[in-house]
Every structure is written in C-alpha cells, then in structure tokens.
Design an enzyme around this catalytic site. Structure first.
Site, mmCIF file in Angstrom:
data_model
loop_
_atom_site.group_PDB
_atom_site.id
_atom_site.type_symbol
_atom_site.label_atom_id
_atom_site.label_comp_id
_atom_site.label_asym_id
_atom_site.label_seq_id
_atom_site.Cartn_x
_atom_site.Cartn_y
_atom_site.Cartn_z
ATOM 1 C CG HIS A 180 30.516 30.364 37.786
ATOM 2 N ND1 HIS A 180 29.853 30.596 38.972
ATOM 3 C CD2 HIS A 180 29.739 30.865 36.813
ATOM 4 C CE1 HIS A 180 28.706 31.190 38.711
ATOM 5 N NE2 HIS A 180 28.608 31.368 37.414
ATOM 6 C CG ASP A 189 29.270 33.529 29.261
ATOM 7 O OD1 ASP A 189 29.517 33.893 30.420
ATOM 8 O OD2 ASP A 189 28.222 33.830 28.651
HETATM 9 C C1 SDX Z 1 28.955 34.591 33.976
HETATM 10 O O1 SDX Z 1 27.972 34.890 38.785
HETATM 11 C C2 SDX Z 1 27.265 34.299 37.865
HETATM 12 O O2 SDX Z 1 26.363 33.537 38.124
HETATM 13 C C3 SDX Z 1 27.653 34.693 36.442
HETATM 14 C C4 SDX Z 1 26.953 33.916 35.327
HETATM 15 C C5 SDX Z 1 25.457 34.192 35.288
HETATM 16 O O3 SDX Z 1 24.723 33.348 34.762
HETATM 17 O O4 SDX Z 1 25.080 35.335 35.686
HETATM 18 O O5 SDX Z 1 27.177 32.517 35.493
HETATM 19 C C6 SDX Z 1 27.499 34.344 33.960
HETATM 20 O O6 SDX Z 1 29.352 35.699 34.174
HETATM 21 C C7 SDX Z 1 29.901 33.435 33.825
HETATM 22 C C8 SDX Z 1 31.388 33.842 33.942
HETATM 23 C C9 SDX Z 1 31.823 34.442 32.617
HETATM 24 N N1 SDX Z 1 33.188 35.011 32.735
HETATM 25 C C10 SDX Z 1 34.253 34.413 32.153
HETATM 26 O O7 SDX Z 1 34.210 33.358 31.545
HETATM 27 C C11 SDX Z 1 35.548 35.201 32.275
HETATM 28 C C12 SDX Z 1 36.690 34.261 32.677
HETATM 29 N N2 SDX Z 1 36.469 33.831 34.047
HETATM 30 C C13 SDX Z 1 37.162 34.567 35.099
HETATM 31 O O8 SDX Z 1 37.348 35.914 34.871
HETATM 32 C C14 SDX Z 1 36.711 34.158 36.503
HETATM 33 O O9 SDX Z 1 36.712 32.796 36.536
HETATM 34 C C15 SDX Z 1 35.381 34.677 37.023
HETATM 35 C C16 SDX Z 1 35.270 36.157 36.916
HETATM 36 C C17 SDX Z 1 34.235 34.035 36.312
HETATM 37 C C18 SDX Z 1 35.318 34.305 38.506
HETATM 38 O O10 SDX Z 1 36.296 35.030 39.140
HETATM 39 P P1 SDX Z 1 36.628 34.827 40.710
HETATM 40 O O11 SDX Z 1 35.637 33.959 41.364
HETATM 41 O O12 SDX Z 1 36.867 36.187 41.282
HETATM 42 O O13 SDX Z 1 37.961 33.981 40.660
HETATM 43 P P2 SDX Z 1 39.410 34.602 40.624
HETATM 44 O O14 SDX Z 1 39.493 35.621 39.541
HETATM 45 O O15 SDX Z 1 39.780 34.992 42.013
HETATM 46 O O16 SDX Z 1 40.309 33.331 40.155
HETATM 47 C C19 SDX Z 1 40.790 32.373 41.094
HETATM 48 C C20 SDX Z 1 42.055 31.806 40.433
HETATM 49 C C21 SDX Z 1 43.070 32.885 40.052
HETATM 50 O O17 SDX Z 1 44.350 32.266 40.018
HETATM 51 P P3 SDX Z 1 45.315 32.440 41.345
HETATM 52 O O18 SDX Z 1 45.266 33.882 41.777
HETATM 53 O O19 SDX Z 1 44.731 31.477 42.375
HETATM 54 O O20 SDX Z 1 46.676 31.988 40.850
HETATM 55 O O21 SDX Z 1 41.714 31.155 39.197
HETATM 56 C C22 SDX Z 1 42.336 31.832 38.120
HETATM 57 C C23 SDX Z 1 42.713 33.207 38.638
HETATM 58 O O22 SDX Z 1 43.819 33.722 37.899
HETATM 59 N N3 SDX Z 1 41.340 31.941 37.041
HETATM 60 C C24 SDX Z 1 41.597 31.794 35.738
HETATM 61 C C25 SDX Z 1 40.360 31.936 35.101
HETATM 62 N N4 SDX Z 1 39.401 32.173 36.020
HETATM 63 C C26 SDX Z 1 40.023 32.196 37.218
HETATM 64 N N5 SDX Z 1 42.757 31.560 35.058
HETATM 65 C C27 SDX Z 1 42.648 31.453 33.721
HETATM 66 N N6 SDX Z 1 41.485 31.585 33.025
HETATM 67 C C28 SDX Z 1 40.332 31.826 33.688
HETATM 68 N N7 SDX Z 1 39.198 31.945 33.028
#
Ligand code: SDX
Length: 431
Positions: free
Chosen positions: A308, A366
C-alpha cells in the site's frame, strides 16, 4: 524566520516558505509560491510526498495502521455503525440523528428505481462488456435524466445536492444489479420498497420473475460491512480523480464516473478481482503459495492484495475483513475453502519474509475481500463494482468538499518536460 518556516537554498539564494500542520499533526511545506519566487517546481511522480488538498473527511496514519472517518475509528464504525450511517457521516460530517437517518434512508429507499427509458441503454452493450466500463458509462448517463442535478451550474447543483447524493447511493445499486442481469441475459428485476439497502440489492441481483430471493441476515450484514469498509480512504487514486474532475466545475455524475474508471485499475480497486484470480491460479497449479511468493520476490509476479502506498503496517480494514471472512464462512458452513487456505499461507509466509518485511508490505483491504464476496456468490467480475458501491459515498463527500470550497482552484499540476527542443518543420518528401 518563524520556527515553522522551511528554508530552501537554491543557486546560493535563501528562500523561506511557511509550513502547515493538520489537526492530526501531518506537517507540510506550503510551496504554493515556490515557482513564482524561485522559478523551480517540485517533482514528485506518483504524488507520494505531495498534498493535493486539505480535507476534513478521512485520516490515515500509515505507520500506525490507523483509519478514521470524521474522527471516528474504522474499528468503532465497523462494530457499531452501518453503511448508510457512515455514508451520512462522510457526506455531512456528523453521524445522523434518528430523524436525519430516517430522512436520508427514505430518500435512498424511494430513489431505487431507474428512469424506465434508461433500461434501453443496457440493450446496446455487448454482454461481454466489463461491469466497470458499464458502471462508469451508466452513472454518467444517469445524470442526463436529471438535468437539474448535472447542469455544471455549481450553485444549482449545491442547492439540489441532498437529492443527488441520495439518488446516486440508491441507484448505483440498481445499476450494478442490472449490469449483472444484462451480462447473464437475465430479465431485469425491479427494486422493492419493503427491503433494506443490501437486501434490495441482492433481491435485484438474484431474484427471478417466479422466485423472490430473500438474503440471509448474516449475508446482508457481511455485505453491509464490506461497503462500510470501502466507503472512503483519503486521496487515493480514484478519489483524487473525482476531486480533479470536480475542480474543473464538472457535475457529481461526471466526477463519479471518472472515479469509477480510475478504481477499475488492477493496482487500485481492480486488485480484489486480481487476488481471487491469483489464488485460483495458485490453487490450479498445485502450489500452496510458496512458489508464488518466490516469484513475487523475484519480480516475476506481484502478490495482489499486498502492499500500500500509505499503510506501512497492517491495513486496519484487512484485519476486520479477515475476521469477518472467518465468521462468514462458518455461518455458511463452508469449512475448508482452499482459496482461503492459500491466502492464509501466503500471508503467513510473506509476513515472515525479509523481502516483504523490508518493504513493509502487508495485506491491504483487497486481500481478503474477494473471499467474502465469492462466498456470497458475487461473481468475480462484479467485485470492483462492489468496491465502487461502497466508495461512492466517499466520492460524493469529496466532490462536495471541492464544490463548497470558496474560490476553489482547478487542479492543474506542472511537469518536467523531457521531449525534443525547438526544431524546424520538414516537409514530408524531405523526411
Ligand atoms: C487499494 O491508495 C489507497 O488508499 C488505495 C485503497 C483505497 O481504499 O482506495 O487502499 C485501495 O487500491 C489497495 C491496493 C490494491 N492494490 C494491490 O493490491 C496491487 C498490489 N500492490 C502493489 O501494486 C503496490 O503495493 C501498490 C500499487 C498498492 C502501491 O504501490 P507503490 O506505493 O507505488 O509501491 P511500489 O510499487 O513502488 O513498490 C515498492 C516496492 C517495489 O520493490 P523494489 O522496487 O523496492 O524492489 O515494493 C514492491 C515493489 O516491487 N512491491 C511488491 C508489491 N507491492 C510493492 N512486490 C510484490 N508484490 C506486491 N504486491
């Protein structure tokens, strides 16, 4: 320099900018004069460090895993309130009195029917259409039947706001049910006036002309909780979209339609569908989730429902939904749900794995929601529609906050241009 000023030194010159502090201690540097005074803008792709607005509606402390709506904790609201009450709280700023709740609930009850001619719009869409594409299109179209609520005349819209808010909260349910019926080539089922909010939705979803579906109380309670937990969440992607569109003077229907499109994305509200698809794929492969976690760590896969932008602790909503899913499955007599077993295994493994611990990746709202929705026989491609049905009250509250702001400014971010510099036009025969 006041204790709270921020000092910038740019190209050897010193600048002071005031700072702001919110009611929960959120601190911000007020850079509204930055470009005028320094010629510089800030650069913050993804807005992870940027406050787009001030808001009184919801507060999140991501480090502590705290979520409050108008000062009430999500735990308290989940235990003691219900979706319609929380919708009133978000939109009007206060929990309703008995009379206010009765008036609000009555408007919603009486607003369930769609304009009859609107039914023909459903016939024009392919049955294979994605429900979120249909929901976005139909919510915007709904405004066409109520020109006094969608004129882009802000004064007129604020004067009629209460009618628009209740109408949207009521009709989003009817539209969602009709989308499901159209996609499955089933006859449309009209709402009833003797049913509660959720029971009426499930009636429109699952009844037949020859059979009335009366949903079990536990099912209605679980779905009511789901809508409540999805109602609002600060400036997430879809709510920021609603505010962006509202800032240009667009009406409530158009702004919410844009929010629905933003919510559809798999990184945002579409994640609840992606979680179930992920669990089903893992189940079909015979993996207990261990291989999938390794794939997620190596970047070959993403653990959907994890991580998140704001929560660097357990999403408080995920905790509540996880407990509710256990109760729900017990009350439905579903003992061993293989997808729930895989979800639990994924969570346990990820919470003890350095890759996820270092990145502070926890289950979000989720991760478990799909387990409940699936147990309630809600089709997977309707999961994000359910999210939108909950979030619509938060979107309405945010639209109102933008619309009521004195001298509100249009949202128009700057950019850092990285394209080609000035060049001469070349005629096609010389290219
Ligand atoms: C919702 O914003 C809100 O409030 C949203 C929400 C709401 O109520 O409106 O809470 C609802 O959208 C919840 C989120 C649902 N999405 C997912 O579950 C999809 C999976 N999650 C990711 O795509 C990600 O965690 C996000 C999109 C939620 C957040 O992305 P960020 O903040 O841009 O983080 P990032 O992509 O920069 O990740 C940071 C690191 C990366 O690794 P490095 O580059 O440091 O090596 O963490 C890793 C990412 O690869 N990472 C994950 C991961 N999420 C982040 N690795 C594996 N699986 C994951 N789910």
């Amino acid at each position: 320099m006041s204790a709270s000023d921020a000092k910038f030194i740019i190209e050897g010159k010193e600048y002071l900018f005031p700072t702001l502090e919110g009611s929960e201690g959120e601190k911000a540097i007020d850079t509204r004069k930055l470009r005028a005074e320094t010629g510089y803008i800030t650069y913050d792709e993804g807005y992870g460090n940027t406050g787009s607005c001030s808001s009184d509606i919801s507060f999140i402390d991501g480090e502590q895993g705290i979520l409050r709506h108008r000062g009430y904790s999500i735990e308290d609201l989940a235990e003691k309130s219900n979706y319609i009450e929380v919708a009133h709280l978000l939109i009007y700023g206060e929990l309703p009195t008995k009379d206010q709740l009765q008036q609000f609930a009555e408007r919603i009850l009486l607003g369930a029917l769609l304009p009859e001619r609107m039914r023909h719009l459903f016939d024009g869409f392919p049955a294979a259409s994605h429900p979120m594409a249909l929901l976005s299109a139909l919510i915007n179209s709904l405004g066409c039947y109520y020109p006094h609520l969608s004129s882009n005349n802000r004064d007129e819209e604020l004067e009629n706001f209460d009618e628009a808010a209740a109408l949207l909260i009521s009709k989003v349910r009817t539209i969602a049910a009709m989308i499901y019926r159209m996609k499955h080539r089933l006859p449309m089922i009209y709402p009833r006036r003797d049913m509660g909010y959720i029971q009426n939705f499930l009636h429109m979803l699952f009844s037949e002309p020859y059979y009335e579906h009366f949903a079990h109380d536990d099912v209605c309670k679980a779905l009511n909780l789901m809508l409540l937990l999805h109602a609002d969440h600060e400036q997430n992607c879809s709510t920021s979209t609603v505010r962006m569109v509202a800032s240009g003077g667009a009406n409530l229907f158009a702004s919410i339609s844009a929010g629905i499109s933003a919510l559809w994305g798999p990184l945002h509200g579409g994640a609840n569908m992606a979680v179930i698809d992920m669990l089903k794929t893992i189940h079909a492969s015979g993996d207990d989730g261990s291989k999938f976690v390794e794939d997620a760590k190596s970047g070959k896969a993403k653990l959907m429902g994890f991580g998140h932008r704001v929560y660097k602790n357990y999403d408080p909503r995920a905790k509540i939904i996880k407990e509710a899913s256990n109760k729900m499955l017990d009350s439905l007599g579903i003992q061993d749900d293989p997808l729930l077993d895989i979800a639990r295994h994924l969570e346990e493994q990820a919470l003890n794995d350095d890759y996820f611990v270092e990145r502070k990746l926890y289950p979000n709202v989720d991760f478990y929601s799909g387990i409940i929705l699936q147990a309630l026989n809600i089709p997977t491609d309707m999961f994000t529609v359910m999210f939108a049905m909950g979030r619509i009250s938060g979107w309405i509250a945010n639209w109102k906050e933008v619309a009521e702001k004195e001298k509100g400014r249009i949202y128009r971010p700057r950019q850092v241009y990285t394209g080609p510099q000035l060049r001469e036009f070349v005629a096609i025969d010389k290219r």
